[in-house]
Write an enzyme that holds these catalytic residues in place. Structure first.
Site: not given
Ligand code: UDX
Length: 433
Positions: A35, A149-150, A206, A248, A250, A258
């Site tokens: 890395k 967020r990723e 979260n 929201l 679905a 995370c």
């Molecule tokens: C999350 C938090 O958003 C972030 O603030 C924290 O620091 C780390 O965890 P991340 O894991 O990058 O970030 O993904 P995020 O965009 O939150 O999505 C999480 C999951 O939820 C994904 O699998 C996504 O597909 C799902 N999702 C998101 C839904 O199913 N519906 C939604 O409306 C939004």
């Protein structure tokens, strides 16, 4: 300022590069030589839009370096802890081995001029434990959770919604204000608080996001039983500003490195603190989320005649969400593997996550293009809503399929467009769609 960033995964690599972008002199420390070598050469070892440019600018400026040797980080005024806190293999709790390892590595170089700033997501109480462990060095501790967020990591780091500083002393707050001076000048709000609150802000944020997603997916289950349409229901709910439309959507539910592990670690910690009843609802949030995966499998099997044996399933999407190559706890790969276990031949495509998927799920087949994945398939599953898939011409894929049935597990495709191209369209929470 001279800063060190310990742990150069998603969080640490982004934080290190962004701190150099803000003008600081930064050294990134990691135990993984591969890395460190990649980052030192300007290569980001994962897919994160825009990060490579920030990394390369930092390296070219001479203000950003990476090392495996903790001694190289001596003299830094601030040491940011950015290591991972995955779920323990034997329990739902967080594994703090990397946090403890990072503190051990820093101990020899900490002194009364050092501020150790935690950014990792940890069980409440960790900051106070670390403070105890570094006490003899004279170093101080602060907690500054990260909400990135990723897929949006650079933007979330350089333009955050808020900064949270968990500090013991005004002098430590002043140091953090100096680190983030540019963001504060740009108007980023700051909340200054104690350790416990700072740690809890992250896990409760979260937990709330996971709850929102599982809430709408629970409504999708009710829609399935009643003939309602979750997409319209979600839209109507989101128009109420008290509810808001984000998170929201679905579908197949949440995954990634995370949300799933954070809600489980939060429940485990609440149990240790004797307040497990307060977070009992998170068990349902987790269960609703996992149920969506089995439901998608059931829907797929029903659409191919009730048995997966001898059938071919095309899967679009392997990453846990679009714009990421991360497959940790990916709902898409979980569904793909369940269908494989049920006897189907499963062919997966993803624009970015193929290598990561292949190494974790070698029993699945992988195609080079979305069309190739569809070749001779009995059903097509959209499991991660990459833009490429949403924009794809359904007529082109249709010719490759044995049977033109699509299951839109992310409610992302244009129903009319797919139907007009001759597809049987099914989606989660939309029995009439
Ligand atoms: C999350 C938090 O958003 C972030 O603030 C924290 O620091 C780390 O965890 P991340 O894991 O990058 O970030 O993904 P995020 O965009 O939150 O999505 C999480 C999951 O939820 C994904 O699998 C996504 O597909 C799902 N999702 C998101 C839904 O199913 N519906 C939604 O409306 C939004």
């Amino acid at each position: 300022m001279r800063l060190s960033v310990v742990g150069t995964g998603y969080l640490g690599a982004t934080h290190a590069a962004c701190m150099a972008e803000l003008g600081h002199d930064v050294i990134g420390l990691d135990t993984d030589p591969a890395k460190v070598a990649a980052l030192s050469q300007g290569r980001v070892p994962f897919w994160e839009p825009g990060l490579d440019a920030v990394l390369q600018r930092g390296l070219a400026s001479g203000r950003l370096r990476f090392t495996t040797n903790a001694a190289d980080a001596s003299g830094a005024e601030v040491h940011f802890l950015c290591v991972g806190t995955p779920q323990r293999p034997d329990s739902p709790a967080a594994d703090l081995a990397q946090v403890n390892g990072a503190v051990d590595a820093l101990l020899p170089i900490l002194d009364s001029a050092s501020l150790l700033v935690g950014k990792s997501t940890v069980p409440v109480g960790t900051a106070a434990d670390i403070e105890e462990r570094v006490l003899a060095t004279g170093a101080r501790v602060a907690w500054n959770p990260e909400f990135l967020r990723e897929g949006h990591a650079v933007e979330d780091t350089l333009r955050p919604d808020r900064l949270v500083f968990g500090v013991r002393r005004a002098s430590d707050e002043a140091i953090l204000r100096e680190v983030y001076a540019q963001l504060l000048d740009a108007g980023t709000p700051v909340l200054v608080t104690d350790f416990a609150t700072a740690e809890l802000v992250k896990v409760s944020a979260n937990a709330f996001l996971a709850t929102k997603i599982s809430f709408i997916n629970a409504m999708a289950e009710v829609c399935e039983a009643t003939g309602g349409d979750i997409v319209t229901l979600s839209k109507a709910l989101g128009m109420d500003p008290r509810i808001g439309s984000q998170f929201l959507r679905a579908g197949l539910g949440f995954g990634g490195g995370c949300l799933p592990k954070d809600i489980r670690a939060f429940m485990a910690r609440a149990g240790e603190l004797g307040v497990d009843e307060a977070l009992m609802f998170l068990r349902d949030i987790d269960d609703i989320n996992i149920r969506r995966r089995q439901h998608t499998v059931d829907l797929a099997i029903a659409s191919i005649g009730g048995s997966a044996e001898g059938r071919t399933v095309a899967v679009w999407g392997a990453a846990f969400k679009p714009d990421s190559d991360d497959v940790r706890d990916s709902p898409a790969l979980h569904v793909a593997q369940l269908l494989r276990d049920a006897g189907a031949r499963v062919v997966v495509h993803d624009p970015r996550a193929m290598d990561n998927a292949r190494s974790l799920f070698p029993g699945l087949e992988y195609a080079n293009t979305p069309e190739e994945a569809a070749e001779g398939a009995d059903v097509l599953l959209l499991l991660t809503e990459w833009r490429d898939y949403i924009d794809f011409d359904p007529a082109v894929v249709q010719q490759r399929m044995r049977q033109a049935t699509v299951i839109d597990a992310r409610n992302a495709l244009d129903v009319d467009r797919w139907r007009a191209a001759g597809w049987t369209y099914r989606a989660l929470g939309r029995p009439t769609a």
